[in-house]
Design a protein around this motif. Sequence first.
Motif, PDB file in Angstrom:
ATOM      1  N   VAL A  44       7.377  16.192  13.551  1.00  0.00           N
ATOM      2  CA  VAL A  44       8.161  15.905  12.341  1.00  0.00           C
ATOM      3  C   VAL A  44       8.045  14.427  11.989  1.00  0.00           C
ATOM      4  N   GLU A  45       8.085  13.574  13.011  1.00  0.00           N
ATOM      5  CA  GLU A  45       7.931  12.135  12.771  1.00  0.00           C
ATOM      6  C   GLU A  45       6.536  11.825  12.214  1.00  0.00           C
ATOM      7  N   LEU A  46       5.510  12.509  12.734  1.00  0.00           N
ATOM      8  CA  LEU A  46       4.168  12.294  12.204  1.00  0.00           C
ATOM      9  C   LEU A  46       4.090  12.717  10.743  1.00  0.00           C
ATOM     10  N   ARG A  47       4.705  13.837  10.413  1.00  0.00           N
ATOM     11  CA  ARG A  47       4.724  14.267   9.016  1.00  0.00           C
ATOM     12  C   ARG A  47       5.408  13.232   8.146  1.00  0.00           C
ATOM     13  N   ASP A  48       6.526  12.683   8.622  1.00  0.00           N
ATOM     14  CA  ASP A  48       7.226  11.656   7.849  1.00  0.00           C
ATOM     15  C   ASP A  48       6.348  10.420   7.652  1.00  0.00           C
ATOM     16  N   THR A  49       5.632  10.039   8.701  1.00  0.00           N
ATOM     17  CA  THR A  49       4.756   8.868   8.605  1.00  0.00           C
ATOM     18  C   THR A  49       3.676   9.078   7.554  1.00  0.00           C
ATOM     19  N   ILE A  50       3.043  10.255   7.594  1.00  0.00           N
ATOM     20  CA  ILE A  50       1.993  10.551   6.617  1.00  0.00           C
ATOM     21  C   ILE A  50       2.554  10.587   5.203  1.00  0.00           C
ATOM     22  N   ALA A  51       3.683  11.271   5.039  1.00  0.00           N
ATOM     23  CA  ALA A  51       4.261  11.418   3.707  1.00  0.00           C
ATOM     24  C   ALA A  51       4.711  10.076   3.135  1.00  0.00           C
ATOM     25  N   ILE A  52       5.340   9.237   3.966  1.00  0.00           N
ATOM     26  CA  ILE A  52       5.819   7.927   3.485  1.00  0.00           C
ATOM     27  C   ILE A  52       4.647   7.038   3.101  1.00  0.00           C
ATOM     28  N   GLU A  53       3.565   7.080   3.900  1.00  0.00           N
ATOM     29  CA  GLU A  53       2.383   6.284   3.566  1.00  0.00           C
ATOM     30  C   GLU A  53       1.736   6.787   2.279  1.00  0.00           C
ATOM     31  N   MET A  54       1.690   8.108   2.113  1.00  0.00           N
ATOM     32  CA  MET A  54       1.204   8.667   0.852  1.00  0.00           C
ATOM     33  C   MET A  54       2.008   8.134  -0.326  1.00  0.00           C
ATOM     34  N   TRP A  55       3.326   8.147  -0.156  1.00  0.00           N
ATOM     35  CA  TRP A  55       4.202   7.738  -1.258  1.00  0.00           C
ATOM     36  C   TRP A  55       4.057   6.255  -1.540  1.00  0.00           C
ATOM     37  N   ARG A  56       3.897   5.457  -0.484  1.00  0.00           N
ATOM     38  CA  ARG A  56       3.738   4.020  -0.693  1.00  0.00           C
ATOM     39  C   ARG A  56       2.485   3.708  -1.530  1.00  0.00           C
ATOM     40  N   GLN A  57       1.377   4.346  -1.178  1.00  0.00           N
ATOM     41  CA  GLN A  57       0.146   4.099  -1.914  1.00  0.00           C
ATOM     42  C   GLN A  57       0.197   4.710  -3.313  1.00  0.00           C
ATOM     43  N   TYR A  58       0.898   5.834  -3.425  1.00  0.00           N
ATOM     44  CA  TYR A  58       0.998   6.499  -4.715  1.00  0.00           C
ATOM     45  C   TYR A  58       1.827   5.702  -5.712  1.00  0.00           C
ATOM     46  N   SER A  59       2.924   5.117  -5.217  1.00  0.00           N
ATOM     47  CA  SER A  59       3.852   4.427  -6.110  1.00  0.00           C
ATOM     48  C   SER A  59       3.557   2.937  -6.286  1.00  0.00           C
ATOM     49  N   SER A  60       2.661   2.385  -5.426  1.00  0.00           N
ATOM     50  CA  SER A  60       2.368   0.956  -5.533  1.00  0.00           C
ATOM     51  C   SER A  60       1.452   0.713  -6.720  1.00  0.00           C
ATOM     52  N   PRO A  61       1.570  -0.457  -7.398  1.00  0.00           N
ATOM     53  CA  PRO A  61       0.720  -0.780  -8.538  1.00  0.00           C
ATOM     54  C   PRO A  61      -0.739  -0.886  -8.102  1.00  0.00           C
ATOM     55  N   THR A  62      -1.629  -0.431  -8.946  1.00  0.00           N
ATOM     56  CA  THR A  62      -3.053  -0.503  -8.631  1.00  0.00           C
ATOM     57  C   THR A  62      -3.624  -1.858  -9.004  1.00  0.00           C
TER      58      THR A  62
END
Length: 359
Positions: free
Chosen positions: A341-359
Amino acid sequence: MDSWAIDELARPLAVAFATVVVIVAVLVEELHLPRTSRCPIPSLFRDLTRKRHMNRILRGGRDYCVSYLRMDVGPFMHLASVMHDTHLLVDTRHVSVEEQLEIFLHIVGHNTKNRTMRIEFLRSGETISMYFNNFLRAVCALRNDYVQPPNGTCHPEIETNPNWDRKGLTQNVLAIVNLDLRFTYVLAGWEGSANDFTVLRDALSQPQPKGKYYFVDAGYTTMNGFIAPYRGVRYHLKEHNGRVQVNHKELFNLRHSMLRSRVERAFAILKNRFKILTSHPFFPYKTQVLLVITCCIIHNYIAGIDPNDQILHDRNMQEEHLVLSQSRSQREQREENRQWVELRDTIAIEMWRQYSSPT
């Protein structure tokens, strides 16, 4: 009557007489042959009819061939040559490898009954059954050539697509299908009454690829080697249609669902190509098991040799997919599940960080 008129009348009579003489000669020769060597005129007609039938299928155009054999002419002839070259099948006195392949593909492609095939191919029911089972065993002998587990390399689509690539992590769909819509593992033979854990335990008894984890359906829990979507969060693609993801859980579930759709599509293609898999089986149970494996092998074969296959690119198909579960002692399971579950959270949070960060 003039002599030329007599000649004109005599000519057709002479031709007719010659024809009768030829027929009588054939019959006399037939009578002098041993019974096992006789070749009656009706058998010549049947052989000619079968030859015309084969030519009509293979030369009738791509759509006609795919509709009848569930594959194009090129892959059909190549598969026949594979059978020849590997000596898994041979031409017999009366039935070529190509006709054996045609018989098999028509049965599994259209769920055709034996009594119908007898009329279609002008063969006895025993002959149809014998060559069907011969081809079934021959294709299963090619299993290791066409159904292979994933290797240690990352799939190019995972590696180059920013939606999937995350700090070198690789992933495979547990539902035994890769991103090329090919089956990488096929487990058949368990009855429908067997529970999920029994089937999973059988699969896990085989050597497993290292450094891999699998996405599983929402009906299963996140545990060692298996990652499920977040519960209580939008998941299916239609639920995300036209909406912006608001947090890491929604983004993770969206991309989880996108990969799951590949599995659904692969099974839809398989069942659309081989109608026998969607119908009530009329074969013995052992044959049904081999049929599942054989259809997957031929599916992988076509996907590899014919990138323009019509059925493979039909995107209107939807089917349910396979899922796996596992049960361990409650204490061990809780601990391992917490880590994943922690690994899933890590992957999802990193996805969200890159998704929401300005390009």
